[in-house]
Design a protein around this motif. Sequence first.
Motif, PDB file in Angstrom:
ATOM      1  N   THR A 109     -11.666 -12.757   2.184  1.00 32.74           N
ATOM      2  CA  THR A 109     -12.998 -12.169   2.313  1.00 32.74           C
ATOM      3  C   THR A 109     -14.064 -13.186   1.943  1.00 32.74           C
ATOM      4  N   GLY A 119      -6.356 -11.573  -0.671  1.00 29.88           N
ATOM      5  CA  GLY A 119      -7.359 -10.688  -0.074  1.00 29.88           C
ATOM      6  C   GLY A 119      -8.760 -11.140  -0.407  1.00 29.88           C
ATOM      7  N   GLY A 131       1.160   0.509  -8.999  1.00 29.48           N
ATOM      8  CA  GLY A 131       2.546   0.088  -8.901  1.00 29.48           C
ATOM      9  C   GLY A 131       3.101   0.307  -7.516  1.00 29.48           C
ATOM     10  N   VAL A 138     -10.691  -7.497   3.237  1.00 29.42           N
ATOM     11  CA  VAL A 138     -11.019  -6.290   2.473  1.00 29.42           C
ATOM     12  C   VAL A 138      -9.779  -5.416   2.346  1.00 29.42           C
ATOM     13  N   LEU A 171      -1.044 -11.099  -3.740  1.00 30.85           N
ATOM     14  CA  LEU A 171      -1.769 -10.459  -2.651  1.00 30.85           C
ATOM     15  C   LEU A 171      -3.249 -10.279  -2.953  1.00 30.85           C
ATOM     16  N   ILE A 172      -3.570  -9.920  -4.186  1.00 28.30           N
ATOM     17  CA  ILE A 172      -4.971  -9.655  -4.509  1.00 28.30           C
ATOM     18  C   ILE A 172      -5.793 -10.937  -4.384  1.00 28.30           C
ATOM     19  N   LYS A 190      -5.398  -3.079  -0.845  1.00 26.78           N
ATOM     20  CA  LYS A 190      -3.959  -2.875  -0.979  1.00 26.78           C
ATOM     21  C   LYS A 190      -3.456  -3.457  -2.292  1.00 26.78           C
ATOM     22  N   ALA A 191      -3.841  -4.710  -2.549  1.00 30.09           N
ATOM     23  CA  ALA A 191      -3.340  -5.401  -3.728  1.00 30.09           C
ATOM     24  C   ALA A 191      -3.835  -4.730  -4.996  1.00 30.09           C
ATOM     25  N   THR A 192      -5.081  -4.254  -4.974  1.00 23.56           N
ATOM     26  CA  THR A 192      -5.600  -3.554  -6.146  1.00 23.56           C
ATOM     27  C   THR A 192      -4.772  -2.302  -6.411  1.00 23.56           C
ATOM     28  N   SER A 198       3.651  -5.018 -11.366  1.00 27.64           N
ATOM     29  CA  SER A 198       4.803  -5.463 -10.604  1.00 27.64           C
ATOM     30  C   SER A 198       4.409  -5.544  -9.145  1.00 27.64           C
ATOM     31  N   LEU A 221      -1.765  -1.805  -5.584  1.00 27.24           N
ATOM     32  CA  LEU A 221      -0.434  -2.227  -6.034  1.00 27.24           C
ATOM     33  C   LEU A 221      -0.462  -2.564  -7.523  1.00 27.24           C
ATOM     34  N   LEU A 222      -1.506  -3.265  -7.945  1.00 26.26           N
ATOM     35  CA  LEU A 222      -1.591  -3.648  -9.347  1.00 26.26           C
ATOM     36  C   LEU A 222      -1.824  -2.436 -10.243  1.00 26.26           C
ATOM     37  N   TRP A 241       1.032   1.913  -1.676  1.00 27.68           N
ATOM     38  CA  TRP A 241       0.004   0.887  -1.475  1.00 27.68           C
ATOM     39  C   TRP A 241      -0.037   0.347  -0.062  1.00 27.68           C
ATOM     40  N   ASN A 242       1.078   0.471   0.656  1.00 24.41           N
ATOM     41  CA  ASN A 242       1.173  -0.133   1.985  1.00 24.41           C
ATOM     42  C   ASN A 242       0.990   0.875   3.110  1.00 24.41           C
ATOM     43  N   THR A 266      -6.617  -6.253   2.530  1.00 27.29           N
ATOM     44  CA  THR A 266      -5.618  -6.851   1.639  1.00 27.29           C
ATOM     45  C   THR A 266      -6.026  -6.677   0.185  1.00 27.29           C
ATOM     46  N   THR A 267      -7.320  -6.851  -0.098  1.00 24.00           N
ATOM     47  CA  THR A 267      -7.794  -6.686  -1.468  1.00 24.00           C
ATOM     48  C   THR A 267      -7.566  -5.255  -1.957  1.00 24.00           C
TER      49      THR A 267
END
Lengths: 290, 706
Positions: B322, B318, A114, A101, B314-315, A106-108, B309, A110-111, A213-214, A103-104
Amino acid sequence: MIDLLQLVVAGLSTGAAYGLVGVGFVAIHSVTGIINLAQGEFAMVAGFVAIALLGAGFPLAAAAVAAVVTVAVLAGVIERVAVAPAAGSSAVVYIMLTLGVSTTLKATALLVAGPQPRALPAFTPGVLDLGGVQVRPQDLWILVATVIAAAALYVFLERTTTGRAFRACAEQPVAARLVGISPSRMSTLSWVLAGIVGAVAGVVSSPVFQTDWNIGLFLGLKGFVAASMGGLASIPAAILGGLLLGVVERLVAGYISSGLQDAVAFFLLIILLVARPSGVFGRTGAVARV
Amino acid sequence: MSAEPAVAERADAAAMAVEGPGAGRRRARRDLVGLAVLIAAVVVFPLVAEGQVVFVGVFAGMFALAALGLSLLMGLAGQISLGQAGFLAIGAYTSAVLTTRYEVNSLLAAVVAVAVAVAAAFAVGIPILRLRGHYLALATLGFGIIVAVVANQWEFLGGQSGIFGIGDVAFNGRTYDEPGEQFYLLWATVIVALVLARNLARGRVGRALGAVHDSEVAAETLGIDTFRLRLQVFVLSAALAGIAGTGYAHVVGVVNAQSASFQLSVELLLMAVVGGLGSVWGAILGAVFVEGLGEALTTFIPRVIPGASGEYQLIGFGLLLTLSVIFLPGGFVQAGRRLSGLGGRRSAGATVPGPGPASSGGAVAVREQGAAVEPLLPREGRPPPGTVVLRVTGLERHFGGVRAVDGVDLEVRTGEIVALIGPNGAGKTTLFNVVSGVLPPTAGTVEVGGRPVSSAARPPRPHTVAAAGAARTFQNLQIFTSMTVAGNVAVGRHLRSRGGIVAGALAFPARREERAIDAEARRLAGLLGLDDVVDTRAADLPFGRQRLVEVARALAAEPDRLLLDEPMAGLAAAERADLAHLLRRRRAGGMAILRGEHDMEAGMARADRGGVLDDGHRIALGPPSAIADDPAVIAAYLGTDDDTALPPPRTASGTTADGTTAGGATAAGATAAGPAPGGAPAGGTTAGGATAAGEADRRGDGGGRA
């Protein structure tokens, strides 16, 4: 001396933010036994939502409140969608699950937002001079917000029926169930509460830490260190632990090396876990392992 | 110590433990086929794939090594590590420093890199492996972050920019600079590591790890040094990460703090989880899949979200983590097994031949009849009959203000059965726990074979007590739930076998020993009438037969002292008689047996001497006839005339007035008193079983939260 006070004041404010995040760990862990590795991401998401709303023309106060509400709802949804289906799993499974969860989220971020950090503006500009110690008003905002959030949570848990049910579920899950308290509802509630305190921490600390994001990784882990000092069981101990950690970190950064600042928490964590698993402020009882 | 739910996430790691010879051979054949396919794929891949794709394969092989270590650690030892990248970075930095600054050749650098990773794993593991569950996870995470911080701060390691200009792998005057060559080098290493890890998981060490994962207490009391074992796997896992780190340094050419990042640790974790924890094949599949997915996402996402970018993959990671935890907890390996119908544990459960306890008990009875009291398992070098082999002196154990055991003295000699009798709550189980080293005493000493093994000043470890020659069973059963009956009993042979990590990994040196262990486990299971279920998962057996599995397991250790905590509870009448007969044979073989019983008559009927515990005190000791007439014992069991507040004795059953234990005790008493009256055994089994099952449930709850 002034330098020392300066560091302590700054340490108290960052420490208060760690403490608030730590309270989120306590809320979820005491009811469900889960360590939520996405706790820091609640703060990160709240920061980004507030920044986005502010950018869209909302007043700061409205943006802050809306961010907290958004994250509270998000936390509840995560509990229902991702955590509840795995009910009854072991600690290791929950760690992997909340890691996914985290990581998801975080990545969201980031996307969508930015990689560059952003920040809310300080709630009140300028610098206060208290007897030679320069204090950023934002530091005071963080401390005040922590006190208010913790007090509100305390009143909720001590004075309302739902709050008492929540505590009952944490202390005696079987007995609580027998008197008709639904553990799954309390589990959802614990996530919502954790979302709220995490979000408050994220919003008030954004002007100081910046939001990227991190950031959730560090906020979350330091929150965990804070919560561990109370053995993951006590709200006041989590806040005290956070304050202590914040001050030690600042002192290390000020007197030794700012690069080592981030390692302090983890050295403390490892020493703490190995030496006193029940926490610095926790009680040490002989726990039979059979 | 982890309770039942922990088993579910472990894919079929347990299935790797010893099973029937047929199952083992089938699995070995499947592994050989898998290996052949893998080797063929590795040989062909660089010949047909483009340069860029081969490079992805190089990364997959590199991370597969680290993921393999993690999979062993998590799947077999049940321990999570969120700091695997920390060890990878240690290996990478060591290789980088040695090859760039000291012109050491790549091969030697790799060896040193692994050695440094191993040393670091010892240094970190010794303090933190005492932690469990999420605390351990966060401590390992803290370790990873400390490595990253140190890497960033230490100028010797190049600070933030790291070490660059690391050349390609070179040794023996040859440089391996083509992606294809690097691919072959790495994957050859992967295949060797895979085979070694697979052998390890199937042998004595893997079985012991499975036992620790299922019930740490039981594993310890069978002589398994759980801490040492966990440390070994932790170090092994770090060594594999160290090899991966060497590869990383040469392939990437730059080593900086990124190599220790939390993101990489999560990625390695994802590989192990997606593939299937505890399965060596899973780690390889997982690494290939995750690397491929990462590459695909990095290409794909910018097309969908223009202007995005950062670390796109990563997404996907993640979500994948899960979803796989929720929907595919056993990973690809489990999914594959389910699809091909090659038995998961569900099909194993379905094939349980389900004879009732009574019928199988009857079978044993037939075999044992006429055997009189023929000595069983007399062991060379056992102390002569009458030697004191277990001495308890002034033993006390307090829980807070409660004195569960309060000044007990007791001696047990070879060739005798001593019954320890006491009402529920008298302190019997606490005494067993202290004597077997599970709990430290508050005061007093326990001597085994004349050697003190436990005192307040020297807190015991159960495995040292076991090594001194004492084995036990548990009132609240501690079966290794993921193993077959034969597997459970085989764990009992741990102290009687030697194969360590190295012998296990190489397989051949340990092979004969493994066969002997399996044969002995089957023989002992047969002795207890379990031969029809040797290849059944022990957790699927009825309660009473699980108790017999525990007895077989304890006997497998060939102890000189056997401690049985309520061995008769939950057994049918015929099984009781058989077990009693078996114990008498063991006694004739020179074993010293201490038995806990809450029922006076059942306990005394088969004992040479009896000791009675009440409220933590030993109130009587002597031959059964003397005990029965002892006024203190009568007072404890029946109450005195002063105790008018108690309910009157229930004359219908005639044996007990103790309201709280009436269910189990009465029925058991009835069984023992009469020569197996019809109908009573069934009642006894049900009542005893229900009580003990209830206790097991409570323990499970507590264990889950602990």
